[in-house]
Scaffold this motif. Structure first.
Motif, PDB file in Angstrom:
ATOM      1  N   LYS A  82      -7.316  28.574   2.952  1.00 42.19           N
ATOM      2  CA  LYS A  82      -6.015  27.814   3.322  1.00 42.19           C
ATOM      3  C   LYS A  82      -6.553  26.340   3.616  1.00 42.19           C
ATOM      4  O   LYS A  82      -5.899  25.349   3.482  1.00 42.19           O
ATOM      5  CB  LYS A  82      -5.514  28.413   4.555  1.00 42.19           C
ATOM      6  N   ARG A  85      -6.592  24.870   0.056  1.00 42.55           N
ATOM      7  CA  ARG A  85      -5.230  24.471  -0.271  1.00 42.55           C
ATOM      8  C   ARG A  85      -4.560  23.318   0.538  1.00 42.55           C
ATOM      9  O   ARG A  85      -4.171  22.399  -0.088  1.00 42.55           O
ATOM     10  CB  ARG A  85      -4.543  25.801  -0.016  1.00 42.55           C
ATOM     11  N   PHE A 140       1.683  28.123  -2.251  1.00 44.89           N
ATOM     12  CA  PHE A 140       2.407  26.882  -2.657  1.00 44.89           C
ATOM     13  C   PHE A 140       3.917  26.720  -2.618  1.00 44.89           C
ATOM     14  O   PHE A 140       4.323  27.664  -3.370  1.00 44.89           O
ATOM     15  CB  PHE A 140       1.889  26.302  -4.040  1.00 44.89           C
TER      16      PHE A 140
END
Length: 160
Positions: A82, A85, A140
């Motif tokens: 994460k 990301r 996303f």
């Protein structure tokens, strides 16, 4: 040094640098090294210095980021995935995310197909990491599992 490579427009080297640092991250994590966190911080800055909307190096860096994220996921460390990301990706559109996922899913051979001193295909990921791809991309808001392409565009992503 990826910043210097960006500025020199040696864009393939930015991908090589990102893949090399990815492997170092995996090794440091696997060895429970105290330097793992610092190496991850460096990895998250590899694409700094390029122009986000014009940079041809970005897709290669994104591949390295996704591969490392799925490595962490396989090892039960979603928090690192994460972080990649959140830090590594800006706003990505559905087509680019879906294309990246399919590209990584479709690479089936670890050995590089042409003569190279590297010897291996650095975008190959093992099956257990491939299983994590849909989960990673689901983080996303722009992503959906349905194919955003039609016709000839869609065919290039279909497995033979």
């Amino acid at each position: 040094y990826s910043f210097i490579v960006h500025q020199s427009r040696l864009l393939f080297l930015v991908e090589v640098i990102s893949q090399d640092i990815r492997v170092i991250c995996e090794t440091a994590f696997g060895a429970a090294s105290v330097v793992h966190e610092k190496i991850l911080e460096i990895f998250l800055t590899v694409d700094d210095g390029g122009e986000p909307n014009e940079d041809k190096a970005i897709p290669g860096v994104r591949r390295a980021q996704v591969i490392l994220a799925t490595y962490y996921m396989v090892h039960g460390k979603d928090e690192y995935a994460k972080r990649i990301r959140e830090s590594g990706f800006g706003v990505e559109n559905h087509k680019s995310l879906w294309s990246l996922m399919k590209e990584l899913q479709n690479i089936t051979t670890k050995d590089f197909w042409e003569v190279s001193e590297r010897g291996t295909n650095f975008t190959f990921i093992p099956p257990e990491q491939k299983k994590e791809l849909p989960i990673f991309f689901s983080w996303f808001p722009e992503f959906a599992l349905d194919c955003p392409f039609t016709g000839a565009e869609k065919k290039k992503y279909e497995r033979k």
